[in-house]
Design an enzyme around this catalytic site. Structure first.
Site, mmCIF file in Angstrom:
data_model
loop_
_atom_site.group_PDB
_atom_site.id
_atom_site.type_symbol
_atom_site.label_atom_id
_atom_site.label_comp_id
_atom_site.label_asym_id
_atom_site.label_seq_id
_atom_site.Cartn_x
_atom_site.Cartn_y
_atom_site.Cartn_z
ATOM 1 N N SER A 199 0.747 -1.279 0.219
ATOM 2 C CA SER A 199 -0.180 -0.141 -0.016
ATOM 3 C C SER A 199 0.006 1.236 0.108
ATOM 4 C CB SER A 199 -0.612 0.104 1.248
ATOM 5 O OG SER A 199 -1.619 0.975 1.040
ATOM 6 N N CYS A 324 -11.090 2.411 24.429
ATOM 7 C CA CYS A 324 -12.354 2.286 25.480
ATOM 8 C C CYS A 324 -14.171 3.042 24.767
ATOM 9 C CB CYS A 324 -12.132 2.727 26.530
ATOM 10 S SG CYS A 324 -11.139 2.246 27.308
#
Ligand code: PLP
Length: 377
Positions: A199, A324
């Protein structure tokens, strides 16, 4: 403007000025479609051929073995699905549990269609051992897909030995080399690789462009049906500007690989030495054979996400190993697989240094980290 210290080069890299300049004419004056027969298309066609040859040379491949894609994700999807669907008699795929989601979710997709997939577990330093492949592979294995270097912890895999085992069972070997190409020497002939994903935005090229190397004679299904571009294997009008930019970027990086690595390793040494002498407890993940500059650090009992946001306030970009959400902490599949434990995983950050970083920036990162880690987080 606030000073920016970009230390997240495994996420993406800054486009090289030379690559950007090489792209410009193909978006302005030379905008012809490379597939048309008139003379206005001659230059784009030539640019395409030159870019293909130049990219091939960087990994010791032949030009006709390079197929342009939209990036690493597409290349991985193509290699996994294209090889599974090409041979209904040999159905099984073997990969590892620490692959990028582009590989893991492609594998999940073929599993749903009845193609079995086995997942090799890494050692605690993130290595896929050849003996684990040996004990899992059978004559029914169609493809072994193991990444060249891990994007979270940097561990480099024993590709040559893994390739040898795959071939001894008549299987193909694919490697997701998105983090490796342009950063370490990759020689597809010497290693025996059958397919390789790359990439451009990971080696200072533009985003949304990449390639899949497919060794001559390897039989995979086309990725996209339509026009005759990419020899009928991946239809769609070629993105000449980005392809030219990718070729310029990979050549620049490959020509300067030793020099860039020397620079990045000096930055890494400085960072680790300063961190060690600061007295802050930490563990470095990824073992000894790692990508230069990719530094995964775990600070037990600290919160990596809080560290990231505090560094961000100081203009410093890094990554975490756990994210989180409002209900729970999601630990990355890689940190889970290398079994570093929940507390270390939650306290993990990834600093990925590149050729554009400086010693002064590393010093600023350490000063900021010290201040943050001495706070209560
Ligand atoms: N594979 C690896 C190892 C990567 O690190 C990434 C990008 O983070 C990809 C694949 C996906 O590449 P792209 O962003 O070009 O789709």
């Amino acid at each position: 403007m606030k000073r920016l210290i970009y230390a997240d080069n495994a996420a993406t890299t800054k486009l090289d000025k030379e690559a950007f300049e090489a792209m410009l004419p193909w978006m302005t004056e030379e905008y012809g479609n490379a597939s048309q027969p008139y003379s206005f298309s001659r230059e784009p066609k030539k640019a395409l051929a030159e870019a293909r040859a130049s990219i091939a040379a960087c990994i010791n491949a032949e030009p006709e073995e390079i197929f342009f894609t939209s990036g690493g994700t597409e290349s991985d999807n193509w290699a996994i699905k294209g090889s599974a669907f090409s041979d209904p008699t040999h159905k099984a795929t073997i990969t590892s549990s620490i692959e990028h989601h582009a590989v893991l979710r492609s594998c999940a997709a073929i599993e749903k269609l009845g193609y079995p997939v086995a997942y090799l577990q890494p050692t605690t330093d993130g290595t896929i051992l050849p003996e684990n492949l040996e004990s899992c592979i059978t004559d029914n294995t169609r493809l072994v897909s193991i990444m060249f270097a891990n994007n979270e912890i940097g561990s480099i895999q024993p590709i040559k030995e893994l390739c040898k085992i795959a071939h001894s069972y008549g299987a193909l070997f694919h490697t997701d080399a998105v983090q490796a190409v342009g950063h370490v020497i990759v020689d597809v002939k010497d290693l025996g690789i059958d397919m390789l994903s790359a990439s451009a935005h990971k080696f200072n090229g533009p985003k949304g462009i990449g390639f899949l190397f497919v060794r001559k004679g390897v039989d995979i299904q086309p990725y996209a049906d339509g026009g005759a571009q990419e020899r009928g294997m991946r239809a769609g009008t070629e993105n000449i500007a980005s392809i030219v930019g990718m070729a310029a970027a990979v050549k620049r990086n490959c020509d300067a690989i030793d020099q860039n690595n020397k620079h990045v390793l000096a930055l890494e040494e400085q960072l680790i030495n300063k961190l060690s002498s600061s007295g802050i407890p930490y563990v470095q993940n990824g073992g000894r054979s790692r990508l230069p500059g990719l530094i995964s650090l775990s600070f037990p009992d600290k919160d990596g996400e809080a560290i990231l946001h505090r560094l961000d306030l100081k203009g410093i970009c890094v990554s975490t190993g756990a994210a989180c959400n409002s209900k729970e902490t999601e630990i990355s599949h890689v940190l889970r697989a290398i079994e570093i434990g929940e507390s270390a995983a939650v306290g993990t950050i990834r600093i990925s240094l590149g050729k554009q970083n400086t010693i002064a920036e590393v010093d600023a990162i350490i000063t900021a980290l010290q201040a943050i880690l001495n706070e209560k987080i």
